[in-house]
Design an enzyme around this catalytic site. Sequence first.
Site, PDB file in Angstrom:
ATOM      1  N   ASN A 222      -1.153  -9.365   4.845  1.00  0.00           N
ATOM      2  CA  ASN A 222      -1.031  -7.925   5.032  1.00  0.00           C
ATOM      3  C   ASN A 222      -0.774  -7.259   3.679  1.00  0.00           C
ATOM      4  O   ASN A 222      -0.626  -7.951   2.659  1.00  0.00           O
ATOM      5  CB  ASN A 222       0.106  -7.646   6.023  1.00  0.00           C
ATOM      6  CG  ASN A 222       0.017  -6.269   6.655  1.00  0.00           C
ATOM      7  OD1 ASN A 222      -0.842  -5.459   6.302  1.00  0.00           O
ATOM      8  ND2 ASN A 222       0.905  -5.989   7.594  1.00  0.00           N
TER       9      ASN A 222
ATOM     10  N   CYS B  92      -5.266   0.594   3.560  1.00  0.00           N
ATOM     11  CA  CYS B  92      -5.345  -0.815   3.940  1.00  0.00           C
ATOM     12  C   CYS B  92      -6.739  -1.383   3.720  1.00  0.00           C
ATOM     13  O   CYS B  92      -6.892  -2.526   3.280  1.00  0.00           O
ATOM     14  CB  CYS B  92      -4.960  -0.971   5.402  1.00  0.00           C
ATOM     15  SG  CYS B  92      -5.986   0.014   6.507  1.00  0.00           S
TER      16      CYS B  92
ATOM     17  N   HIS C 216      -6.404  -1.072  11.385  1.00  0.00           N
ATOM     18  CA  HIS C 216      -5.802  -1.656  10.185  1.00  0.00           C
ATOM     19  C   HIS C 216      -6.707  -2.729   9.593  1.00  0.00           C
ATOM     20  O   HIS C 216      -7.228  -3.573  10.329  1.00  0.00           O
ATOM     21  CB  HIS C 216      -4.436  -2.238  10.571  1.00  0.00           C
ATOM     22  CG  HIS C 216      -3.585  -2.628   9.403  1.00  0.00           C
ATOM     23  ND1 HIS C 216      -3.464  -1.865   8.257  1.00  0.00           N
ATOM     24  CD2 HIS C 216      -2.799  -3.716   9.198  1.00  0.00           C
ATOM     25  CE1 HIS C 216      -2.643  -2.468   7.414  1.00  0.00           C
ATOM     26  NE2 HIS C 216      -2.234  -3.589   7.958  1.00  0.00           N
TER      27      HIS C 216
ATOM     28  N   GLN D  41       0.808  -1.225   0.000  1.00  0.00           N
ATOM     29  CA  GLN D  41       0.000   0.000   0.000  1.00  0.00           C
ATOM     30  C   GLN D  41       0.839   1.272   0.000  1.00  0.00           C
ATOM     31  O   GLN D  41       0.310   2.349  -0.273  1.00  0.00           O
ATOM     32  CB  GLN D  41      -0.955  -0.005   1.198  1.00  0.00           C
ATOM     33  CG  GLN D  41      -0.278   0.136   2.538  1.00  0.00           C
ATOM     34  CD  GLN D  41      -1.250  -0.012   3.711  1.00  0.00           C
ATOM     35  OE1 GLN D  41      -1.624  -1.115   4.090  1.00  0.00           O
ATOM     36  NE2 GLN D  41      -1.652   1.096   4.284  1.00  0.00           N
TER      37      GLN D  41
END
Length: 332
Positions: A299, A140, A279, A134
């Site tokens: 992630n 996110c 997140h 990102q």
Amino acid sequence: MKALTVALVAVLFGCVFGLDQTLTKHWKLWKELHSKKYFDAEEHVRRSVWESNLNLVQTHNLQADLGQHTHWLKMNKFADLTSEEFVKQMNGFNMSLRTNQQMDRHEFTRSSNVKLPDTVDWRDQGYVTDVKDQGQCGSCWAFSATGSLEGQHFKQAKMLNSLSEQNLVDCSTAQGNQGCNGGLMDQAFQYIKENMGIDTEDSYPYEAVDNQCRFKKDTIGATDTGFTDIKTKDEEALQEAVATVGPISVAIDASHPSFQLYSHGVYNEIFCSQIRLDHGVLAVGYGTDSGKDYWLVKNSWGKGWGMDGYIKMSRNKRNQCGIATAASYPMV
Ligand SMILES: *[C@@H]1O[C@H](CO)[C@@H](O)[C@H](O)[C@H]1NC(C)=O
């Protein structure tokens, strides 16, 4: 006597100097590895932050080697940031952006007597695209949303289309999202429904900055018909959803230095909050590692973070880091 003193002093200074030289060498290597360039004054500041993170990592890893922790840390690309800077830069999931608009929201219903597997990893079934990055943008939520839709689209169409986060960053403000300043996965799913699709990654590549909406309907990669929320704070319901539906969007508290510098092992952070979520990530499976139950989480910080971009987060530990607090997936 004098000669001895001189020799002793020389040895002492030699040691100190040698240590400093080694540290400087490692600092240079680390900067090279992560392509870091600083302007004059910043070099000093960054190095001292880096050194204090190095202390943290070395102490933590020594304790982990002695069996006091279940996860290890590393000097990754975020090792020149203080915890405060890191949180500010990365905060992308923001509950207070939730709008009062009517949404196509459904509730996940659990089936009784379903025997769930002990281990799930949707990567093995082709549901999951490569780890993305990102950059310095609080997007996110967009990566978490594309991740679960990529999975649901694959499940239905048997085609893994990488989907455009930039499309969501630029175009879903009407649904309450704020691009690089944060957003919510459910509001991204709602946008995709109302927009009747989201573009492919290739046709609408990621830029890591807010830009004008450039959605094109000839390059749609997937669509959804709304979304399903999983009962809040219920890890068993989340387990059933991950096992039976596919990768699930989850929100977590990722504000701790242990998360910033995570390397491998089952992440366990006693200071993690169940409600202060900041997140958005993607639960792609679960399992048990050396007796510790974990969630397998994708992630969006590149492959250099964690285990090739993934983290094993504690599971069945009182909803640690809020992983089951705001979980959902798009309906296709
Ligand atoms: C979350 O969004 C609200 C409303 O836009 C804003 O006031 C707040 O500062 C944001 N929180 C964070 C941590 O960015």
